[in-house]
Design a protein around this motif. Structure first.
Motif: not given
Lengths: 303, 475
Positions: A183, A188, B91-92, B453, B463, B465, B469
């Motif tokens: 997820d 990343d 980032r998440t 997003r 999660r 985003v 990214m």
């Protein structure tokens, strides 16, 4: 290894690619056997990636025939008839024959079942790892969603198809050890994981031929060894034929059934890894010496 | 969708936000800013020259304005420097469970109760303004924003000519509904009273299909274009449609536009004072307010339909292919995705919703002319999408509310007269303030209000985003 069948999976015949005055590939012929791992090697600028782009439809070759046959071997007469007919492919009960040089890129991936990866990784960085693998199953899901209409109405058929797609994605994630990061956005991931994910994404399209453009580039020796094992397991378990471009000779020599060597767009050697390794022209191409000096060099490097 | 999700521009730990050294530094910095503001304010604001009766320039000092500007600059800079912010650079992050859903439900209930609230607060006389100029106006732009979001936010195709589809929808309805042959045909075959009452309901889908058709027509020539080039061609397309509307006088009426467009009926009951009208049928006293309220609920339904379809499509292979196209077109093709069809469906579906909004607009106004479909409209809708955070449905809704509602609210600036004196004309500064607000917003949130997003599918947990990214997708 499996014995080479009579008709290869992919036959490249007299392929020529010109960019204006530059001849990137000059009358190249080789074949990739069914269920085999075929490596294309050569110095930088030899035209390896151009060959890939022609096979996967990103370039239209200037001339030549790219024949891909699925299922049972097809009689040469049928192939000649198809070539003369102007059609792009022919399906029979036993299998199918595709003339890749006539097909657009997405059709080669969808119909001829050729998947590829890229030298500079091309994932969907802002989508999650799982989404990357689901997008790869686009065509199957599109059909299940009744070209969106049934899916929009919430048809059960689509819900089930999506669950199966997730299941397939999950099994690939397990194999490349990325289930925990399913997820997270693909952009990343560390570099090595991105390489693995790109291969898994290509495999999610259920290809007959998997084309890998420098899969070991930028990997450390340990990751290269893992990659080698991964590719061998793909070959063994799925029967997928693999065509790869690679500079890492340890990977090439270990996993290839068959090696094709290019230099300046021409084939200079073709055969088993053992044969290629001992070919004087290959050594000359890589070390850049005159033909008469090859023997001296061979003596020095002890082959 | 929660305040927790707001990300900081720079990581500044909360604990040290009020340290004395930091305050001192911020004061110093703010003082510098105030000096700079003073330097600018004295010549620009404080020294105003005017001509008197004998054509002489006389100086009119306005020290109060200058002082207010300097104070504002000082306060803004100081607050910006000391404001505590969350140190999130991840980032998440995990979406708070159910928060988005409950927020949507609350907003939806407020939306549905809005006409009742407006009636209760402002009475019958004032409610028309608040429901029509404010409510319906914002909702039209929310719908347009959601429609364009498919093209720009999801598929990543920068479209500067979206207003063309709005115009096609509006004119499709207006011309069909007022066309004499159609009227005569309907009168002969269905009955005299049929067309004026049912025209809208029949033309609404036709207008949507027409706009979708034009979307595909625009899509074909621009399939190979990306980024800036695509933007220029779509801009030109918008202008072509507008110029056709102006110059094809026999059909469109040119600058004079189309008038006498039939208004929508309550599923066959017209909103008029006649015996067969809506008010008489339900035994109510006739008032034009009913139509306004009905139009409000109609645009709510149309906007929600747009939202529902978009959310649904995002979870279908088509929607995922749009997003993949935004991320990497070449990778899409290597996976067997037909990028031509994928782009054309994005253009067609986005345009179709623009067409629905257009025919609603024509029905609400009763009169349309090319002046309603200038480039400015495209620019406003695109700003709504960008400001909201490309691809985010709730972000687009908030941005439309802020932009359209904000410009309307800025009409009510009379209280500023108390600050700046009675001869200050606040409406003159309306668009200036609005522009300033947009600049500040984009500095604060470069990737839009909702800068993350939500993935379309997840294995263990959803999660979010972060937008840095995600590709902006200019092609």
């Amino acid at each position: 290894m499996t014995p080479a069948p009579a008709v290869p999976l992919l036959a490249v015949e007299h392929l020529t690619m010109r960019f204006g005055g530059l001849i990137a590939i000059d009358d190249l012929s080789f074949s990739a056997g069914r269920g085999e791992i075929t490596a294309i090697i050569g110095p930088n600028g030899a035209g390896k990636t151009t060959v890939f782009n022609c096979i996967t439809g990103f370039y239209k070759p200037t001339s030549g025939r790219l024949l891909l046959s699925l299922g049972d071997a097809t009689a040469p007469a049928d192939v000649a008839a198809l070539t003369a007919s102007g059609r792009r492919f022919r399906r029979t009960a036993a299998g199918a024959v595709f003339l890749l040089e006539r097909m657009p890129d997405h059709e080669i991936a969808a119909r001829a079942r050729v998947a590829r990866t890229f030298q500079n990784i091309r994932l969907f960085p802002g989508m999650t790892v799982l989404e990357n693998l689901i997008v790869a199953q686009h065509n199957a899901l599109m059909a299940a969603s009744g070209w969106t209409v049934l899916g929009l109405l919430g048809a059960k058929r689509y819900v089930q198809a999506e669950a199966r797609a997730v299941e397939r994605a999950r099994s690939w994630l397990d194999r490349i050890a990325l289930t925990d990061r399913a997820d997270d956005p693909a952009g990343d991931l560390p570099y090595g994981a991105q390489r693995r994910l790109e291969i898994a994404r290509a495999m999610c399209t259920e290809p007959a031929l998997l084309c890998l453009d420098e899969p070991a580039a930028g990997l450390n020796p340990r990751e290269s060894a893992d990659l080698t094992a991964f590719l061998k397991s793909i070959q063994a378990e799925h029967g997928t034929s693999i065509l790869l471009i690679e500079h890492d000779m340890s990977v090439v020599m270990e996993i290839s059934d068959h090696v094709v060597v290019l230099e300046y767009g021409c084939k200079i050697s073709d055969g088993t890894p053992e044969h290629v390794r001992n070919d004087a022209r290959v050594i000359a191409a890589y070390l850049g010496v005159e033909d008469e000096e090859v023997e001296k060099v061979e003596a020095e490097i002890g082959t | 969708m929660s305040p927790m999700a707001v990300d900081a521009a720079e990581p500044r730990p909360m604990a040290s936000a009020w340290a004395p050294a930091k305050i001192a530094a911020a004061l110093k910095d703010a003082l510098g800013t105030a000096l700079l503001a003073l330097g600018l304010a004295v010549p620009i604001l404080a020294l105003r020259t005017e001509q008197n009766m004998s054509n002489e320039l006389i100086l009119q000092p306005r020290w109060r304005y200058a002082a207010i500007a300097v104070l504002l600059a000082f306060a803004a800079r100081f607050l910006y420097l000391v404001a505590p912010s969350l140190p999130s650079r991840r980032r998440t992050f995990t979406a708070p469970r159910g928060l988005g859903r409950s927020l949507s439900i609350v907003l939806l209930i407020l939306l549905l109760l809005y006409p009742v609230l407006a009636l209760a607060v402002t009475g019958k006389a004032g409610a028309v303004k608040w429901i029509d100029n404010f409510g319906i106006q914002i909702l039209i732009y929310i719908m347009l924003g959601w429609g364009l979001n498919i093209v720009v936010g999801l598929a990543g195709l920068l479209d500067l000519g979206y207003v063309a589809f709005y115009a096609v929808g509006a004119y499709a309805y207006a011309l069909l509904a007022t066309s004499d042959p159609v009227k005569a045909f309907m009168a002969e075959w269905v009955g005299a009273g049929f067309w004026p009452v049912w025209a809208f309901w029949i033309c609404l889908p036709v207008a949507g299909l027409m706009a979708a058709f034009w979307g595909i027509l625009l899509g074909f020539p621009v399939l190979r274009l990306r980024g800036d080039y695509l933007a220029i061609v779509t801009l030109a397309f918008g202008e072509i449609i507008r110029l056709i509307l102006i110059n094809w006088v026999p059909v469109t009426g040119g600058y004079a536009g189309v008038s006498g467009i039939p208004r929508p009926s309550f599923f066959g009951l017209p909103f008029n004072a006649s015996d067969g009208g809506f008010a008489a049928f339900f035994g109510l006293e006739f008032t034009p307010l009913y139509r306004t309220i009905f139009l409000f609920y109609m645009i709510v339904a149309l906007a929600l339909l747009t939202n529902w379809v978009t959310l649904r499509l995002r979870r279908l292979p088509l929607g995922r292919a749009w997003e993949a196209l935004r991320e990497d077109e070449i990778a899409c093709r290597s996976l067997g995705i037909n990028t031509t069809n994928t782009k054309l469906t994005a253009f067609a579906i986005g345009a179709g919703f623009g067409g629905f909004a257009g025919s609603f607009f024509a029905a609400r106004q009763g009169f349309i002319s090319p002046e309603s479909f200038t480039f400015m409209e495209s620019a406003v809708v695109l700003s709504i999408v960008v400001l909201g955070g490309m691809g985010s449905q709730i972000g687009v809704a908030i941005a439309a509310f802020a932009m359209i509602g904000g410009t309307e609210i800025l009409r009510e600036l009379d209280w500023l007269k108390r600050v700046f004196g009675p001869d200050f004309e606040p409406t003159q500064y309306r668009m200036l303030l609005f522009g300033l607000a947009m600049v500040l917003l984009m500095i604060w949130k470069p990737r839009g209000l909702i800068s993350f997003r939500a993935p379309s599918i997840f294995l263990r947990e959803r999660r979010l985003v972060r937008s840095d990214m995600v590709k902006e997708g200019h092609g």
